[in-house]
Design a protein around this motif. Structure first.
Motif, PDB file in Angstrom:
ATOM      1  N   LEU A   1       0.816  -1.210   0.000  1.00 16.55           N
ATOM      2  CA  LEU A   1       0.000   0.000   0.000  1.00 16.55           C
ATOM      3  C   LEU A   1       0.851   1.263   0.000  1.00 16.55           C
ATOM      4  N   ASN A   2       0.313   2.271  -0.674  1.00 12.93           N
ATOM      5  CA  ASN A   2       0.873   3.624  -0.665  1.00 12.93           C
ATOM      6  C   ASN A   2       2.330   3.658  -1.111  1.00 12.93           C
ATOM      7  N   TYR A   3       2.599   3.028  -2.244  1.00  7.65           N
ATOM      8  CA  TYR A   3       3.931   3.075  -2.845  1.00  7.65           C
ATOM      9  C   TYR A   3       3.873   4.097  -3.972  1.00  7.65           C
ATOM     10  N   HIS A   4       4.331   5.337  -3.672  1.00  2.65           N
ATOM     11  CA  HIS A   4       4.234   6.449  -4.623  1.00  2.65           C
ATOM     12  C   HIS A   4       2.795   6.598  -5.135  1.00  2.65           C
ATOM     13  N   ASN A   5       1.857   6.556  -4.166  1.00  2.68           N
ATOM     14  CA  ASN A   5       0.410   6.695  -4.422  1.00  2.68           C
ATOM     15  C   ASN A   5      -0.212   5.482  -5.103  1.00  2.68           C
ATOM     16  N   PHE A   6       0.540   4.431  -5.300  1.00  2.48           N
ATOM     17  CA  PHE A   6      -0.006   3.193  -5.853  1.00  2.48           C
ATOM     18  C   PHE A   6      -0.308   2.189  -4.736  1.00  2.48           C
ATOM     19  N   ASP A   7      -1.388   1.427  -4.900  1.00  4.10           N
ATOM     20  CA  ASP A   7      -1.686   0.275  -4.062  1.00  4.10           C
ATOM     21  C   ASP A   7      -1.680  -0.966  -4.954  1.00  4.10           C
ATOM     22  N   PHE A   8      -1.009  -2.014  -4.513  1.00  2.00           N
ATOM     23  CA  PHE A   8      -0.938  -3.252  -5.286  1.00  2.00           C
ATOM     24  C   PHE A   8      -1.544  -4.400  -4.462  1.00  2.00           C
TER      25      PHE A   8
ATOM     26  N   GLN B   1     -11.944 -22.679 -10.163  1.00  2.00           N
ATOM     27  CA  GLN B   1     -10.782 -23.314  -9.563  1.00  2.00           C
ATOM     28  C   GLN B   1      -9.778 -22.234  -9.140  1.00  2.00           C
ATOM     29  N   ARG B   2      -8.555 -22.631  -8.854  1.00  2.00           N
ATOM     30  CA  ARG B   2      -7.556 -21.668  -8.384  1.00  2.00           C
ATOM     31  C   ARG B   2      -7.412 -20.533  -9.398  1.00  2.00           C
ATOM     32  N   THR B   3      -7.508 -19.305  -8.909  1.00  2.00           N
ATOM     33  CA  THR B   3      -7.488 -18.127  -9.776  1.00  2.00           C
ATOM     34  C   THR B   3      -6.510 -17.098  -9.215  1.00  2.00           C
ATOM     35  N   PHE B   4      -5.645 -16.560 -10.081  1.00  2.00           N
ATOM     36  CA  PHE B   4      -4.681 -15.533  -9.685  1.00  2.00           C
ATOM     37  C   PHE B   4      -5.160 -14.179 -10.182  1.00  2.00           C
ATOM     38  N   MET B   5      -5.103 -13.176  -9.311  1.00  2.00           N
ATOM     39  CA  MET B   5      -5.584 -11.847  -9.668  1.00  2.00           C
ATOM     40  C   MET B   5      -4.590 -10.785  -9.193  1.00  2.00           C
ATOM     41  N   LEU B   6      -4.355  -9.802 -10.042  1.00  2.00           N
ATOM     42  CA  LEU B   6      -3.493  -8.669  -9.705  1.00  2.00           C
ATOM     43  C   LEU B   6      -4.292  -7.385  -9.903  1.00  2.00           C
ATOM     44  N   LYS B   7      -4.356  -6.576  -8.859  1.00  2.00           N
ATOM     45  CA  LYS B   7      -5.117  -5.322  -8.910  1.00  2.00           C
ATOM     46  C   LYS B   7      -4.214  -4.172  -8.520  1.00  2.00           C
ATOM     47  N   THR B   8      -4.318  -3.079  -9.247  1.00  2.00           N
ATOM     48  CA  THR B   8      -3.525  -1.866  -8.958  1.00  2.00           C
ATOM     49  C   THR B   8      -4.438  -0.656  -8.941  1.00  2.00           C
ATOM     50  N   THR B   9      -4.294   0.164  -7.927  1.00  2.00           N
ATOM     51  CA  THR B   9      -5.035   1.424  -7.857  1.00  2.00           C
ATOM     52  C   THR B   9      -4.067   2.584  -7.657  1.00  2.00           C
TER      53      THR B   9
END
Length: 243
Positions: free
Chosen positions: A198-205, A232-240
């Motif tokens: 969280l809060n890495y140069h205004n980015f959240d991962f 089934q098993r699912t991988f997700m990557l979210k960035t804000t």
């Protein structure tokens, strides 16, 4: 709330609550009404029925929450829902149509607690749900028991790891079958996890794994298919990004 439709005319749905707070105790009483209007498909399906009415719902909820300490809290909630003018699929030897028939009565209990100690936060909840029609017959697809357990550990202020376990109780299947194991969808335990930066140069991962252990579990069916396997098993990557 007031709704007016050229099809089912005027519908009023009031809502209200009373809240009492004193020291570590919170009490709430909540009342609400709601409705679900028939869809175009409901009116025209099969033989069709132009006289369908909206399903009406009334909800009563009594809540009590208590903070035992700065680290420990617990809640209990009792609720009752009443649904009338239930949409029911009426079939004969040739075709079918939707009609308004009967009611649903839902009584339930929810328990939850949260505990926090330094960098670790724990939480769990349990739900008991008793759903019956006007004849006292259990409603298919709704589990009587459900529970969730979760833990969040903060390695730093910005790096957090969350692990969750969901319990899905046994549910009666809608599909009519003589195979006993298909009459009910069995219980299941499904795990998930999320790693947050969280809060890495205004980015959240957020990196998440749904159904971590690739559990095989199913959902009920109201079609010719007896049951549906869930993801089934699912991988997700979210960035804000926070402007």
């Amino acid at each position: 709330r007031t709704d007016h439709s050229s099809v089912y005319k005027m519908v009023n749905t009031p809502r209200g609550s009373v809240v009492f707070n004193k020291d570590r105790l919170t009490l709430k009483f909540i009342y609400g009404e709601a409705f679900r209007g028939p869809s175009n498909w409901d009116y025209s399906a099969g033989y069709g029925n132009d006289n369908l009415k909206p399903e009406d719902a009334k909800s009563y909820e009594l809540f009590a929450g208590y903070r035992f300490s700065n680290n420990l809290s617990g809640d209990i909630c009792l609720y009752q829902n009443e649904i009338q003018n239930r949409l029911f699929k009426y079939s004969d030897a040739v075709s079918y149509r939707w009609i308004n028939k009967g009611e649903l009565n839902i009584n339930g209990l929810e328990l939850s607690t949260n505990y926090k100690l330094n960098s670790l936060e724990l939480g769990c909840n349990y739900t008991y749900n008793e759903s019956e029609d006007e004849n006292g017959i259990d409603v298919p697809e709704i589990a009587k028991h459900g529970a969730n357990v979760g833990a969040t550990y903060s390695f730093t202020k910005n790096i957090k790891l969350n692990v969750r376990e969901n319990y899905l109780g046994r549910r009666k299947n809608n599909t009519s079958t003589s195979i006993s194991e298909r009459e009910y969808i069995g219980e299941a335990f499904v795990s998930h996890t999320t790693l947050s930066a969280l809060n890495y140069h205004n980015f959240d991962f957020y990196f998440s794994v749904k159904n971590l252990f690739d559990t095989e579990y199913y959902h009920t069916s109201n079609t010719s298919v007896t049951e549906y396997r869930q993801p089934q098993r699912t991988f997700m990557l979210k960035t804000t990004y926070k402007f």
